[in-house]
Design a protein around this motif. Structure first.
Motif, PDB file in Angstrom:
ATOM      1  N   MET A  68       0.847  -1.191   0.000  1.00 20.11           N
ATOM      2  CA  MET A  68       0.000   0.000   0.000  1.00 20.11           C
ATOM      3  C   MET A  68       0.883   1.240   0.000  1.00 20.11           C
ATOM      4  O   MET A  68       1.870   1.313   0.731  1.00 20.11           O
ATOM      5  CB  MET A  68      -0.914   0.025   1.231  1.00 20.11           C
ATOM      6  CG  MET A  68      -1.859   1.225   1.268  1.00 20.11           C
ATOM      7  SD  MET A  68      -2.890   1.291   2.789  1.00 20.11           S
ATOM      8  CE  MET A  68      -3.935  -0.150   2.548  1.00 20.11           C
ATOM      9  N   THR A  89       1.638   4.934   1.091  1.00 20.65           N
ATOM     10  CA  THR A  89       1.287   5.726   2.270  1.00 20.65           C
ATOM     11  C   THR A  89       1.842   7.141   2.130  1.00 20.65           C
ATOM     12  O   THR A  89       2.648   7.427   1.252  1.00 20.65           O
ATOM     13  CB  THR A  89       1.841   5.074   3.548  1.00 20.65           C
ATOM     14  OG1 THR A  89       3.255   4.936   3.418  1.00 20.65           O
ATOM     15  CG2 THR A  89       1.214   3.703   3.781  1.00 20.65           C
ATOM     16  N   SER A  90       1.425   7.999   3.026  1.00 26.47           N
ATOM     17  CA  SER A  90       1.833   9.403   2.992  1.00 26.47           C
ATOM     18  C   SER A  90       3.346   9.548   3.181  1.00 26.47           C
ATOM     19  O   SER A  90       3.972   8.786   3.921  1.00 26.47           O
ATOM     20  CB  SER A  90       1.104  10.166   4.096  1.00 26.47           C
ATOM     21  OG  SER A  90       1.630  11.469   4.238  1.00 26.47           O
ATOM     22  N   GLU A 139      -1.777   4.129   9.319  1.00 27.79           N
ATOM     23  CA  GLU A 139      -2.465   4.461   8.071  1.00 27.79           C
ATOM     24  C   GLU A 139      -2.903   3.199   7.338  1.00 27.79           C
ATOM     25  O   GLU A 139      -4.045   3.092   6.878  1.00 27.79           O
ATOM     26  CB  GLU A 139      -1.576   5.311   7.159  1.00 27.79           C
ATOM     27  CG  GLU A 139      -2.284   5.656   5.842  1.00 27.79           C
ATOM     28  CD  GLU A 139      -1.432   6.447   4.865  1.00 27.79           C
ATOM     29  OE1 GLU A 139      -1.865   6.604   3.700  1.00 27.79           O
ATOM     30  OE2 GLU A 139      -0.334   6.905   5.240  1.00 27.79           O
ATOM     31  N   VAL A 140      -1.996   2.226   7.239  1.00 19.37           N
ATOM     32  CA  VAL A 140      -2.313   0.984   6.528  1.00 19.37           C
ATOM     33  C   VAL A 140      -3.418   0.217   7.237  1.00 19.37           C
ATOM     34  O   VAL A 140      -4.395  -0.225   6.617  1.00 19.37           O
ATOM     35  CB  VAL A 140      -1.055   0.107   6.386  1.00 19.37           C
ATOM     36  CG1 VAL A 140      -1.429  -1.277   5.863  1.00 19.37           C
ATOM     37  CG2 VAL A 140      -0.053   0.761   5.448  1.00 19.37           C
ATOM     38  N   SER A 177      -5.687   1.226   9.334  1.00 21.15           N
ATOM     39  CA  SER A 177      -6.977   1.922   9.360  1.00 21.15           C
ATOM     40  C   SER A 177      -7.648   1.954   7.988  1.00 21.15           C
ATOM     41  O   SER A 177      -8.867   2.089   7.889  1.00 21.15           O
ATOM     42  CB  SER A 177      -6.800   3.347   9.890  1.00 21.15           C
ATOM     43  OG  SER A 177      -5.921   4.096   9.062  1.00 21.15           O
ATOM     44  N   LYS A 178      -6.843   1.815   6.917  1.00 23.03           N
ATOM     45  CA  LYS A 178      -7.405   1.837   5.560  1.00 23.03           C
ATOM     46  C   LYS A 178      -7.695   0.441   5.011  1.00 23.03           C
ATOM     47  O   LYS A 178      -8.274   0.317   3.934  1.00 23.03           O
ATOM     48  CB  LYS A 178      -6.439   2.549   4.609  1.00 23.03           C
ATOM     49  CG  LYS A 178      -6.392   4.056   4.779  1.00 23.03           C
ATOM     50  CD  LYS A 178      -5.465   4.683   3.758  1.00 23.03           C
ATOM     51  CE  LYS A 178      -5.460   6.202   3.856  1.00 23.03           C
ATOM     52  NZ  LYS A 178      -4.520   6.812   2.872  1.00 23.03           N
ATOM     53  N   SER A 179      -7.276  -0.570   5.735  1.00 25.93           N
ATOM     54  CA  SER A 179      -7.471  -1.930   5.241  1.00 25.93           C
ATOM     55  C   SER A 179      -8.947  -2.269   5.097  1.00 25.93           C
ATOM     56  O   SER A 179      -9.792  -1.805   5.876  1.00 25.93           O
ATOM     57  CB  SER A 179      -6.812  -2.927   6.200  1.00 25.93           C
ATOM     58  OG  SER A 179      -7.073  -4.245   5.791  1.00 25.93           O
ATOM     59  N   GLU A 180      -9.255  -3.067   4.090  1.00 22.69           N
ATOM     60  CA  GLU A 180     -10.639  -3.480   3.859  1.00 22.69           C
ATOM     61  C   GLU A 180     -11.148  -4.364   4.998  1.00 22.69           C
ATOM     62  O   GLU A 180     -12.341  -4.423   5.260  1.00 22.69           O
ATOM     63  CB  GLU A 180     -10.750  -4.237   2.532  1.00 22.69           C
ATOM     64  CG  GLU A 180     -10.428  -3.373   1.313  1.00 22.69           C
ATOM     65  CD  GLU A 180     -10.486  -4.160   0.025  1.00 22.69           C
ATOM     66  OE1 GLU A 180     -10.718  -5.391   0.098  1.00 22.69           O
ATOM     67  OE2 GLU A 180     -10.302  -3.561  -1.051  1.00 22.69           O
ATOM     68  N   LYS A 214     -11.060  -5.690   9.110  1.00 21.18           N
ATOM     69  CA  LYS A 214     -10.902  -5.133  10.441  1.00 21.18           C
ATOM     70  C   LYS A 214     -10.020  -6.060  11.274  1.00 21.18           C
ATOM     71  O   LYS A 214     -10.227  -7.273  11.293  1.00 21.18           O
ATOM     72  CB  LYS A 214     -12.263  -4.946  11.119  1.00 21.18           C
ATOM     73  CG  LYS A 214     -13.175  -3.956  10.402  1.00 21.18           C
ATOM     74  CD  LYS A 214     -12.540  -2.562  10.356  1.00 21.18           C
ATOM     75  CE  LYS A 214     -13.450  -1.570   9.634  1.00 21.18           C
ATOM     76  NZ  LYS A 214     -12.807  -0.238   9.505  1.00 21.18           N
TER      77      LYS A 214
END
Length: 251
Positions: A71, A73-74, A86-87, A89-92, A94
């Protein structure tokens, strides 16, 4: 009633820029890049998901090419902890726990990752990490190679330092290991997702500034770090000499 299994994502932060070893993740180690070797070792641990976190398109493309998950990232993150959040929290999917795994240890042992994951079978564990017994005086007094850690009777970290701690009053330094058990920190972390969301927003602390160790920020703000003793340790790559060493590792 069976306890619900803890879902864990393993995240490997990977940056292209390195002062001493530019392009480190893509450097070749006996036919495979460093990041591919790390990824393949982590996969063996059987986590629910493993993903490389990077801010560099070259690394992104390379991981995709060898079939790994990655992924973008910023570029503004200050450390791997923020990149991991970031990774996760953005994962499809949980997850209950996010694991931050070093991207410069190409021979990391899957058993280490499994041991760290096992700490989170206890609901009270907020943050987990591994430690290893220090066996030589040279290792104990090397301020650069390792970070030392002191634990309490519950095996929770009390303090991390670049200096040998505790100081043994009235004992010759050559005899410190005979008088006390010292531990070094193995730089792999697991975080409850709720805890990770909190610590990435903490202001930098005085202890962190003093030692330049991020984990002191968490302790100073009152979070607990559970440790476990590992017998494994894998070489990390920070310099050209380290790279040459791992190229001959396990041959």
């Amino acid at each position: 009633m069976n306890k619900k299994a803890v879902k864990i994502i393993g995240i490997i932060p990977s940056r292209f820029s390195s002062t001493r070893l530019p392009g480190k993740p893509l450097l070749e180690i006996n036919g495979k890049s460093m990041i591919q070797r790390v990824y393949e070792q982590v996969i063996k641990a059987g986590l629910d998901e493993v993903i490389v976190a990077t801010d560099d398109k070259r690394i992104f493309n390379h991981v995709q090419k060898f079939g790994g998950k990655v992924m973008m990232t910023s570029k503004s993150h200050q450390n791997g902890t923020e990149r991991c959040f970031e990774v996760a929290s953005k994962s499809e999917n949980k997850f209950d726990v996010a694991m931050n795994i070093q991207g410069d240890e190409p021979f990391i042992h899957p058993a280490q990752i499994q041991q760290l994951a096992g700490l989170f079978n206890k609901d009270e564990v907020q943050i987990g990490t591994l430690i290893k017994k220090i066996k030589s005086i040279e290792e104990l007094f090397n301020p650069e190679a390792i970070k030392k850690v002191v634990v309490n009777n519950k095996m929770e970290a009390i303090y991390f330092s670049r200096s040998p701690i505790p100081f043994l009053q009235g004992v010759e330094k050559s005899k410190w290991l005979e008088q006390h058990t010292y531990y070094k920190h193995i730089g792999i972390y697991g975080f409850r997702m709720g805890i990770l969301a909190e610590i990435v927003n903490l202001p930098i602390s005085k202890l962190e500034l003093a030692e330049s160790l991020e984990q002191l920020r968490w302790l100073e703000y009152g979070y607990s770090i559970q440790t476990a003793i590992t017998g494994y340790e894998s070489p990390s790559v920070d310099t050209p000499e380290d790279l040459e060493f791992v190229r001959n590792f396990n041959r």
